[in-house]
Design an enzyme around this catalytic site. Structure first.
Site, PDB file in Angstrom:
ATOM      1  N   PRO A 375       0.829  -1.221   0.000  1.00  0.00           N
ATOM      2  CA  PRO A 375       0.000   0.000   0.000  1.00  0.00           C
ATOM      3  C   PRO A 375       0.855   1.260   0.000  1.00  0.00           C
ATOM      4  O   PRO A 375       2.017   1.251   0.405  1.00  0.00           O
ATOM      5  CB  PRO A 375      -0.815  -0.133   1.307  1.00  0.00           C
ATOM      6  CG  PRO A 375      -0.024  -1.058   2.172  1.00  0.00           C
ATOM      7  CD  PRO A 375       0.682  -1.995   1.248  1.00  0.00           C
ATOM      8  N   SER A 376       0.243   2.360  -0.440  1.00  0.00           N
ATOM      9  CA  SER A 376       0.951   3.647  -0.481  1.00  0.00           C
ATOM     10  C   SER A 376       1.368   4.066   0.922  1.00  0.00           C
ATOM     11  O   SER A 376       0.642   3.823   1.893  1.00  0.00           O
ATOM     12  CB  SER A 376       0.049   4.729  -1.084  1.00  0.00           C
ATOM     13  OG  SER A 376      -0.259   4.417  -2.421  1.00  0.00           O
ATOM     14  N   GLY A 378       3.965   2.981   2.518  1.00  0.00           N
ATOM     15  CA  GLY A 378       4.578   1.901   3.289  1.00  0.00           C
ATOM     16  C   GLY A 378       6.086   2.002   3.412  1.00  0.00           C
ATOM     17  O   GLY A 378       6.679   1.380   4.285  1.00  0.00           O
ATOM     18  N   GLY A 379       6.737   2.773   2.505  1.00  0.00           N
ATOM     19  CA  GLY A 379       8.189   2.928   2.571  1.00  0.00           C
ATOM     20  C   GLY A 379       8.920   2.410   1.353  1.00  0.00           C
ATOM     21  O   GLY A 379      10.145   2.269   1.372  1.00  0.00           O
ATOM     22  N   LYS A 380       8.194   2.167   0.279  1.00  0.00           N
ATOM     23  CA  LYS A 380       8.820   1.608  -0.935  1.00  0.00           C
ATOM     24  C   LYS A 380       9.811   2.601  -1.551  1.00  0.00           C
ATOM     25  O   LYS A 380      10.963   2.245  -1.826  1.00  0.00           O
ATOM     26  CB  LYS A 380       7.738   1.231  -1.959  1.00  0.00           C
ATOM     27  CG  LYS A 380       6.728   0.221  -1.467  1.00  0.00           C
ATOM     28  CD  LYS A 380       5.750  -0.209  -2.553  1.00  0.00           C
ATOM     29  CE  LYS A 380       4.870   0.916  -3.034  1.00  0.00           C
ATOM     30  NZ  LYS A 380       3.951   1.413  -1.977  1.00  0.00           N
ATOM     31  N   THR A 381       9.362   3.838  -1.757  1.00  0.00           N
ATOM     32  CA  THR A 381      10.235   4.837  -2.389  1.00  0.00           C
ATOM     33  C   THR A 381      11.410   5.192  -1.478  1.00  0.00           C
ATOM     34  O   THR A 381      12.523   5.440  -1.957  1.00  0.00           O
ATOM     35  CB  THR A 381       9.419   6.100  -2.732  1.00  0.00           C
ATOM     36  OG1 THR A 381       8.363   5.741  -3.629  1.00  0.00           O
ATOM     37  CG2 THR A 381      10.291   7.152  -3.391  1.00  0.00           C
ATOM     38  N   GLU A 504       7.446   2.672 -10.333  1.00  0.00           N
ATOM     39  CA  GLU A 504       6.115   2.855 -10.928  1.00  0.00           C
ATOM     40  C   GLU A 504       6.222   3.352 -12.366  1.00  0.00           C
ATOM     41  O   GLU A 504       5.512   4.266 -12.776  1.00  0.00           O
ATOM     42  CB  GLU A 504       5.311   3.877 -10.111  1.00  0.00           C
ATOM     43  CG  GLU A 504       5.254   3.590  -8.624  1.00  0.00           C
ATOM     44  CD  GLU A 504       4.210   2.560  -8.260  1.00  0.00           C
ATOM     45  OE1 GLU A 504       3.630   1.960  -9.192  1.00  0.00           O
ATOM     46  OE2 GLU A 504       3.988   2.336  -7.078  1.00  0.00           O
TER      47      GLU A 504
END
Length: 582
Positions: A375-376, A378-381, A504
């Protein structure tokens, strides 16, 4: 409290002069310019004495034509010296401001990302443009007047003491009065100048935010909103300008008033002494002329003093940027190749007090595709930013094999990374400029066409009027989203990176553009260690390893089938998206 104020003032003076010294102004030009200014002032000392002789013993027979010729030559030399002085001081001033801007520009390019997270870009731009211009104005327009004014005052007072020491002492009563005025109003000017520079920076920030996003403003009917924001900045600048004008309106007339009282007193007192025979008429005329040579420099000194206060305020902000810790992109040893696993070992990361990642632990295998989903927020970027070394982990390590990646130079590490974002950044320039951006070697047309073909960009580029020399506009506004992405992929292909990071890269595209971009990405990913952030699971179902990140934690990892069976939220994501696709 007084000691603190005095220390701050000393610090401002030291800071200002150290900043100027660090720009290494051309000393020879400065010395020549000042000598010319002193010569110009020196000629001014001769005129009252010559006038005195004319008044005391004027007759046609007494005229010495050689003296007149020499005086005319002196006036011509004075004009030439004055012109050279102005030009050379302007040259020194422009050198100083160019050197300051060069240092600031280099500094800004080497500051860490964290600096830009905490400082508005528009305010930073104001440091480079507005604040340096204040320093330049001080040097080019006021420095010569200050130095020559001091010489003129000292020289005139010295001569006046010889002419008549009593009248000179009467005149010197004005000095302490003028100094008190300057000191009191100067402190106020310093505060106002700092406020004005802050407001100028904020207004520049608004312009920098709004103008590049004009389409968003118009599409959102936000013209009135942005007008009011800008109007507030303009009003604040207007108010500070009025406060500054009030100081100027007080300083110059007050100093002039004091000096005029002295002038009237001197004329009255001198007239009495002339009538009593203690002074000659020529002495009186010379005294008044010398007094005028003191009055004019005094007004120039007041302007210098107020401008100096503004320059010291600007210096504080410039120095704050220059003193900020920067990245040394060449510190560390070179990385030859990336043929080992990247290990993220129990990494934490926080923005200040806000924790973003907690105990992140995973491995990226060389030549494999690792996907990060979830989910947005969450710490991906943020994970990407740590791998790119935009930030340092607050806890834990990231290693290549057994070697911490922060032992490699930033330049070397980043040269092995190709990055394609959701909205790939393009610079204002041509398509060629954008594909070759950051490449230090010359790129031949054949190589340019090859990467464009691999990125599925060759077809639309050839249809453009100027082909590779077509201007893309600010941030690539003249190209579609899919075209911009393919240009970014061609750029990454030209770098030939061993690590590929896709953030993305297809999520904002229409289905037709996505097909071309996905084909281009397939070409780009071949044989490379690839890390993908994705919302669309369809783009990563074939990844060798998928990490599910939520609220700063990795809650699952494995292949698509493994996570579908074992991870409830991943299964929900997959079912929803598959249902949409079906």
């Amino acid at each position: 409290m007084k000691e603190t104020i005095n220390e701050n003032k000393k610090g401002n003076w030291r800071q200002f002069f150290q900043l100027i010294k660090d720009t290494e102004p051309p000393k020879l030009l400065l010395i020549i310019a000042l000598c010319m200014s002193f010569a110009t002032t020196g000629v001014g000392f001769v005129v009252p004495l010559f006038t005195k002789q004319l008044v005391d013993g004027f007759s046609i027979e007494s005229l010495d034509y050689w003296q007149i010729i020499l005086l005319v030559i002196a006036f011509i030399a004075q004009a030439i010296a004055s012109g050279l002085s102005i030009y050379l001081l302007n040259r020194v001033g422009h050198h100083v401001v160019a050197s300051l801007r060069d240092r600031l520009w280099r500094k800004l390019l080497h500051l860490p990302i964290a600096y830009y997270d905490n400082n508005d870009t528009g305010e930073t731009l104001s440091r480079v443009t507005n604040d340096t211009a204040v320093v330049k104005e001080l040097i080019t327009e006021h420095l010569a007047n200050c130095l020559t004014g001091i010489i003129a005052i000292i020289g005139s007072v010295t001569i006046l003491l010889f002419l008549d020491w009593k009248m000179t002492l009467v005149m010197l009563i004005a000095v302490p009065i003028a100094m008190v005025i300057l000191m009191l109003l100067g402190k106020r000017m310093f505060v106002i100048s700092k406020g004005m520079q802050d407001e100028t920076a904020k207004f520049t920030a608004i312009l920098n935010q709004v103008l590049p996003e004009t389409r968003l403003v118009k599409a959102s009917n936000a013209e009135e909103l942005e007008y009011n924001r800008g109007k507030k900045g303009i009003t604040n600048l207007f108010n500070f300008g009025l406060k500054e004008a009030k100081i100027h309106a007080l300083i110059t007339p007050l100093i002039s008033f004091v000096l005029m009282i002295v002038l009237v007193t001197i004329i009255g007192y001198g007239g009495v002494r002339v009538s009593s025979g203690e002074l000659t008429a020529g002495d009186m005329v010379a005294f008044i002329l010398y007094l005028i040579q003191i009055i004019i420099p005094m007004t120039q000194l007041t302007m210098f003093f107020t401008q100096l206060q503004k320059a010291m305020g600007a210096t504080e902000r410039i120095s704050a940027v220059l003193e900020h810790e920067e990245e040394d992109i060449h510190q560390g040893h070179d990385l030859e190749s990336v043929n080992e696993s990247i290990h993220v070992n129990h990494v934490d990361f926080a923005y200040g007090e806000e924790r973003i990642l907690s105990d992140i632990d995973f491995t990226i295998e060389p030549g494999k595709i690792t996907a990060i989903v979830g989910p947005s927020g969450g710490g991906k970027t943020t994970t990407f930013s740590l791998l790119e070394r935009f930030y340092q982990p607050t806890k834990g390590t990231i290693t290549l094999g057994n070697t911490p990646i922060d032992t490699f130079s930033l330049h070397s590490w980043r040269s092995h990374i190709g990055y394609v974002a959701q909205e790939s950044a393009l610079i204002s320039g041509t398509i060629r400029d954008n594909i070759c951006y950051g490449i230090e070697r010359k790129v031949e047309d054949e190589e340019l066409k090859r990467v464009a073909e691999m990125a599925y960009a060759e077809q639309f580029i050839q249809e453009l009027p100027q082909k590779f020399d077509t201007e893309v506009g600010e941030r690539g506004v003249k190209l579609s989203g899919g075209q911009r992405q393919r240009i970014a992929i061609a750029r990454a292909l030209l770098r030939n990176p061993q690590i590929l990071m896709l953030d993305e890269a297809t999520s904002s595209l229409d289905s037709n553009s996505e097909i071309f971009v996905q084909k281009a990405l397939d070409n780009l990913m071949k044989g490379r260690t690839t890390i993908v952030i994705a919302h669309r699971l369809s783009t990563v179902v074939d990844a060798d390893n998928i990490l599910f990140v939520e609220k700063g934690h990795i809650t699952g990892s494995g292949t698509h089938n493994t996570l579908f069976q074992s991870h409830e939220m991943y299964r929900e994501f997959a079912k929803q998206q598959l249902r949409i696709q079906e």
